[in-house]
Write a protein that holds these residues in place. Structure first.
Motif, PDB file in Angstrom:
ATOM      1  N   GLU A  16       0.800  -1.158   0.069  1.00 39.56           N
ATOM      2  CA  GLU A  16       0.116  -0.067   0.014  1.00 39.56           C
ATOM      3  C   GLU A  16       0.827   1.303  -0.003  1.00 39.56           C
ATOM      4  O   GLU A  16       1.627   1.443   0.796  1.00 39.56           O
ATOM      5  CB  GLU A  16      -0.870   0.160   1.211  1.00 39.56           C
ATOM      6  CG  GLU A  16      -1.965  -0.994   1.494  1.00 39.56           C
ATOM      7  CD  GLU A  16      -2.549  -0.796   2.593  1.00 39.56           C
ATOM      8  OE1 GLU A  16      -3.441  -1.838   2.950  1.00 39.56           O
ATOM      9  OE2 GLU A  16      -2.647   0.351   3.293  1.00 39.56           O
ATOM     10  N   VAL A  17       0.690   2.211  -0.840  1.00 35.98           N
ATOM     11  CA  VAL A  17       1.570   3.477  -0.896  1.00 35.98           C
ATOM     12  C   VAL A  17       0.517   4.716  -0.777  1.00 35.98           C
ATOM     13  O   VAL A  17      -0.546   4.741  -1.180  1.00 35.98           O
ATOM     14  CB  VAL A  17       2.128   3.485  -2.517  1.00 35.98           C
ATOM     15  CG1 VAL A  17       2.740   4.679  -2.373  1.00 35.98           C
ATOM     16  CG2 VAL A  17       2.681   2.309  -2.862  1.00 35.98           C
ATOM     17  N   LYS A  18       0.791   5.563   0.098  1.00 31.26           N
ATOM     18  CA  LYS A  18       0.392   6.481   0.462  1.00 31.26           C
ATOM     19  C   LYS A  18       1.343   7.722   0.000  1.00 31.26           C
ATOM     20  O   LYS A  18       2.219   7.746   0.920  1.00 31.26           O
ATOM     21  CB  LYS A  18      -0.102   6.667   2.080  1.00 31.26           C
ATOM     22  CG  LYS A  18      -0.750   7.928   2.347  1.00 31.26           C
ATOM     23  CD  LYS A  18      -1.613   7.799   3.590  1.00 31.26           C
ATOM     24  CE  LYS A  18      -2.162   9.080   4.081  1.00 31.26           C
ATOM     25  NZ  LYS A  18      -2.914   8.682   5.394  1.00 31.26           N
ATOM     26  N   THR A  19       0.901   8.658  -0.857  1.00 28.78           N
ATOM     27  CA  THR A  19       1.938   9.687  -1.132  1.00 28.78           C
ATOM     28  C   THR A  19       1.219  11.139  -0.795  1.00 28.78           C
ATOM     29  O   THR A  19      -0.114  11.299  -0.791  1.00 28.78           O
ATOM     30  CB  THR A  19       2.015   9.602  -2.750  1.00 28.78           C
ATOM     31  OG1 THR A  19       0.699   9.952  -3.411  1.00 28.78           O
ATOM     32  CG2 THR A  19       2.425   8.458  -3.058  1.00 28.78           C
ATOM     33  N   LYS A  20       2.245  11.924  -0.515  1.00 32.05           N
ATOM     34  CA  LYS A  20       1.711  13.395  -0.122  1.00 32.05           C
ATOM     35  C   LYS A  20       2.648  14.309  -0.637  1.00 32.05           C
ATOM     36  O   LYS A  20       3.925  14.222  -0.810  1.00 32.05           O
ATOM     37  CB  LYS A  20       2.007  13.503   1.495  1.00 32.05           C
ATOM     38  CG  LYS A  20       1.763  14.969   2.006  1.00 32.05           C
ATOM     39  CD  LYS A  20       1.961  14.913   3.403  1.00 32.05           C
ATOM     40  CE  LYS A  20       1.430  16.134   4.193  1.00 32.05           C
ATOM     41  NZ  LYS A  20       2.325  17.441   3.641  1.00 32.05           N
ATOM     42  N   PHE A  21       1.839  15.366  -1.511  1.00 29.78           N
ATOM     43  CA  PHE A  21       2.608  16.515  -2.100  1.00 29.78           C
ATOM     44  C   PHE A  21       1.892  17.761  -1.736  1.00 29.78           C
ATOM     45  O   PHE A  21       0.578  17.639  -1.962  1.00 29.78           O
ATOM     46  CB  PHE A  21       2.454  16.145  -3.711  1.00 29.78           C
ATOM     47  CG  PHE A  21       3.199  17.339  -4.454  1.00 29.78           C
ATOM     48  CD1 PHE A  21       2.322  18.085  -5.223  1.00 29.78           C
ATOM     49  CD2 PHE A  21       4.597  17.761  -4.310  1.00 29.78           C
ATOM     50  CE1 PHE A  21       2.927  19.284  -5.999  1.00 29.78           C
ATOM     51  CE2 PHE A  21       4.851  18.866  -4.818  1.00 29.78           C
ATOM     52  CZ  PHE A  21       4.238  19.493  -5.723  1.00 29.78           C
ATOM     53  N   ASP A  22       2.463  18.486  -1.142  1.00 27.52           N
ATOM     54  CA  ASP A  22       1.933  19.634  -0.536  1.00 27.52           C
ATOM     55  C   ASP A  22       0.786  19.249   0.372  1.00 27.52           C
ATOM     56  O   ASP A  22       0.981  18.502   1.409  1.00 27.52           O
ATOM     57  CB  ASP A  22       1.295  20.800  -1.674  1.00 27.52           C
ATOM     58  CG  ASP A  22       2.356  21.529  -2.348  1.00 27.52           C
ATOM     59  OD1 ASP A  22       2.106  22.020  -3.295  1.00 27.52           O
ATOM     60  OD2 ASP A  22       3.467  21.623  -1.833  1.00 27.52           O
ATOM     61  N   ALA A  23      -0.468  19.481   0.021  1.00 28.59           N
ATOM     62  CA  ALA A  23      -1.505  19.199   1.163  1.00 28.59           C
ATOM     63  C   ALA A  23      -2.346  18.030   0.438  1.00 28.59           C
ATOM     64  O   ALA A  23      -3.353  17.587   0.899  1.00 28.59           O
ATOM     65  CB  ALA A  23      -2.587  20.251   1.318  1.00 28.59           C
ATOM     66  N   GLU A  24      -1.948  17.450  -0.659  1.00 26.18           N
ATOM     67  CA  GLU A  24      -2.608  16.563  -1.306  1.00 26.18           C
ATOM     68  C   GLU A  24      -2.210  15.031  -1.170  1.00 26.18           C
ATOM     69  O   GLU A  24      -0.894  14.470  -1.376  1.00 26.18           O
ATOM     70  CB  GLU A  24      -2.506  16.586  -2.773  1.00 26.18           C
ATOM     71  CG  GLU A  24      -3.478  15.887  -3.521  1.00 26.18           C
ATOM     72  CD  GLU A  24      -3.341  15.906  -5.178  1.00 26.18           C
ATOM     73  OE1 GLU A  24      -4.481  16.325  -5.748  1.00 26.18           O
ATOM     74  OE2 GLU A  24      -2.136  15.904  -5.849  1.00 26.18           O
ATOM     75  N   PHE A  25      -3.182  14.251  -0.692  1.00 24.03           N
ATOM     76  CA  PHE A  25      -2.509  13.005  -0.146  1.00 24.03           C
ATOM     77  C   PHE A  25      -3.307  11.799  -1.386  1.00 24.03           C
ATOM     78  O   PHE A  25      -4.261  12.092  -1.738  1.00 24.03           O
ATOM     79  CB  PHE A  25      -3.308  12.268   1.101  1.00 24.03           C
ATOM     80  CG  PHE A  25      -2.685  13.029   2.173  1.00 24.03           C
ATOM     81  CD1 PHE A  25      -3.292  14.112   2.737  1.00 24.03           C
ATOM     82  CD2 PHE A  25      -1.689  12.331   2.580  1.00 24.03           C
ATOM     83  CE1 PHE A  25      -2.743  14.622   3.814  1.00 24.03           C
ATOM     84  CE2 PHE A  25      -1.098  12.965   3.907  1.00 24.03           C
ATOM     85  CZ  PHE A  25      -1.599  14.034   4.424  1.00 24.03           C
ATOM     86  N   ARG A  26      -2.639  10.780  -1.826  1.00 27.15           N
ATOM     87  CA  ARG A  26      -3.364  10.002  -2.765  1.00 27.15           C
ATOM     88  C   ARG A  26      -2.576   8.609  -2.066  1.00 27.15           C
ATOM     89  O   ARG A  26      -1.643   8.221  -1.785  1.00 27.15           O
ATOM     90  CB  ARG A  26      -2.709  10.198  -4.150  1.00 27.15           C
ATOM     91  CG  ARG A  26      -3.231  11.221  -4.767  1.00 27.15           C
ATOM     92  CD  ARG A  26      -2.720  11.760  -5.901  1.00 27.15           C
ATOM     93  NE  ARG A  26      -3.285  12.972  -6.748  1.00 27.15           N
ATOM     94  CZ  ARG A  26      -4.199  12.846  -7.543  1.00 27.15           C
ATOM     95  NH1 ARG A  26      -5.003  11.774  -7.843  1.00 27.15           N
ATOM     96  NH2 ARG A  26      -4.749  14.104  -7.921  1.00 27.15           N
ATOM     97  N   ARG A  27      -3.600   7.419  -2.363  1.00 28.26           N
ATOM     98  CA  ARG A  27      -3.321   6.140  -1.956  1.00 28.26           C
ATOM     99  C   ARG A  27      -3.621   5.399  -3.057  1.00 28.26           C
ATOM    100  O   ARG A  27      -4.388   5.259  -3.891  1.00 28.26           O
ATOM    101  CB  ARG A  27      -4.281   5.659  -0.878  1.00 28.26           C
ATOM    102  CG  ARG A  27      -3.684   6.631   0.403  1.00 28.26           C
ATOM    103  CD  ARG A  27      -4.623   6.037   1.505  1.00 28.26           C
ATOM    104  NE  ARG A  27      -4.338   4.692   2.045  1.00 28.26           N
ATOM    105  CZ  ARG A  27      -4.179   4.154   3.373  1.00 28.26           C
ATOM    106  NH1 ARG A  27      -4.820   4.794   4.237  1.00 28.26           N
ATOM    107  NH2 ARG A  27      -3.764   2.910   3.514  1.00 28.26           N
ATOM    108  N   PHE A  28      -2.727   4.247  -3.327  1.00 28.98           N
ATOM    109  CA  PHE A  28      -2.791   3.290  -4.172  1.00 28.98           C
ATOM    110  C   PHE A  28      -2.170   1.869  -3.737  1.00 28.98           C
ATOM    111  O   PHE A  28      -1.309   1.971  -2.883  1.00 28.98           O
ATOM    112  CB  PHE A  28      -2.227   3.691  -5.754  1.00 28.98           C
ATOM    113  CG  PHE A  28      -1.077   4.227  -5.662  1.00 28.98           C
ATOM    114  CD1 PHE A  28      -0.671   5.491  -5.488  1.00 28.98           C
ATOM    115  CD2 PHE A  28       0.057   3.229  -5.937  1.00 28.98           C
ATOM    116  CE1 PHE A  28       0.526   6.141  -5.510  1.00 28.98           C
ATOM    117  CE2 PHE A  28       1.342   3.937  -5.960  1.00 28.98           C
ATOM    118  CZ  PHE A  28       1.565   5.444  -5.795  1.00 28.98           C
ATOM    119  N   SER A  29      -2.222   0.938  -4.616  1.00 26.28           N
ATOM    120  CA  SER A  29      -1.483  -0.371  -4.231  1.00 26.28           C
ATOM    121  C   SER A  29      -0.442  -0.804  -5.399  1.00 26.28           C
ATOM    122  O   SER A  29      -0.921  -0.346  -6.671  1.00 26.28           O
ATOM    123  CB  SER A  29      -2.439  -1.521  -3.916  1.00 26.28           C
ATOM    124  OG  SER A  29      -3.013  -1.379  -2.668  1.00 26.28           O
TER     125      SER A  29
END
Lengths: 117, 131
Positions: A16-29
């Motif tokens: 599971e990957v949770k990425t953060k750039f500035d205030a934006e989060f995104r999750r994917f596998s």
């Protein structure tokens, strides 16, 4: 979350990957079996967070000691995937450009521009 | 209007229950866990009555309380996968008309067994209807 559910997440073939750039989060596998390369991962990050015209750095948080470690080649990317239990926390930062102006009695004034990080 | 059965009951065991709260109204819909991003977007647009030129963002709140943006099939699949892992929770969609943004909220029900979950759901549903 029940223990069975936590066990199901850790045993799976996915990271599971949770990425953060500035205030934006995104999750994917990502599938562990597919052996994703660093360049592919970087392209995916660029696509998801719309960073096509932005110079950026990829790091991850080591879950054991909280250190921010870089992902910039296949080796440290593979190591990052191994630390995911089951979540890999990825932080994306803009590359910062800094200008230095040197002035010294012995040397003429020089401009030096380089990336800070 | 009383809510229907929670997720996990036989007649909707393959579907994801979606609660959409938008502009003071509450809608309950069921979507298939294999839904495509385009179908899901169309569903949200239909529920909130957005026209095709209205731009909006969909986010869901994960178990850590962070809103995670959905703009690809990869991310929608992950949201639905994690929803199924936390099956005691509901998947709630919030619409914010003034900023034209839809937030999909995953309610946290970490330690609750199903009967307490039902009781809380009834209370939440009634409160939302009053607004």
């Amino acid at each position: 979350m029940s223990k069975n559910k936590i066990a199901a997440r850790i045993d799976s073939q996915s990271v599971e990957v949770k990425t953060k750039f500035d205030a934006e989060f995104r999750r994917f596998s990502l599938s562990r079996l597919e052996k994703v390369k660093y360049e592919d991962f970087k392209a995916l990050i660029e696509k998801l967070h719309r960073l096509h015209d932005v110079a950026f750095l990829i790091s991850y948080t080591d879950p054991r000691d909280g250190d921010l470690l870089p992902i910039n080649n296949d080796d440290n990317f593979a190591r990052a995937l191994l630390t995911a239990r089951p979540l890999l926390r990825v932080i994306i930062q803009r590359k910062v450009l800094v200008s230095f102006v040197f002035s010294d009695l012995n040397y003429p004034e020089q401009n030096k521009t380089q990336f800070l990080n | 209007m009383m809510p229907t059965q929670l997720v996990g009951q036989d007649n909707h065991s393959n579907d994801v229950r979606v609660k959409t709260v938008y502009s003071g109204d509450v809608f309950i819909t069921y979507i298939n866990h294999n839904i495509t991003l385009e179908e899901f977007t169309q569903e949200m647009m239909a529920i909130c009555r957005f026209t095709s030129d209205q731009v909006f963002t969909m986010k869901w709140v994960d178990e850590e309380g962070d809103p995670c943006t959905i703009s690809t099939q990869l991310e929608l699949d992950e949201a639905l996968r994690l929803y199924e892992l936390n099956r005691d929770s509901e998947l709630t969609v919030h619409g914010e008309f003034y900023v034209k943004k839809i937030t999909i909220m995953d309610e946290k029900t970490l330690d609750l067994n199903s009967s307490r979950c039902k009781a809380l759901y009834n209370i939440r549903f009634r409160i939302l209807l009053k607004v």
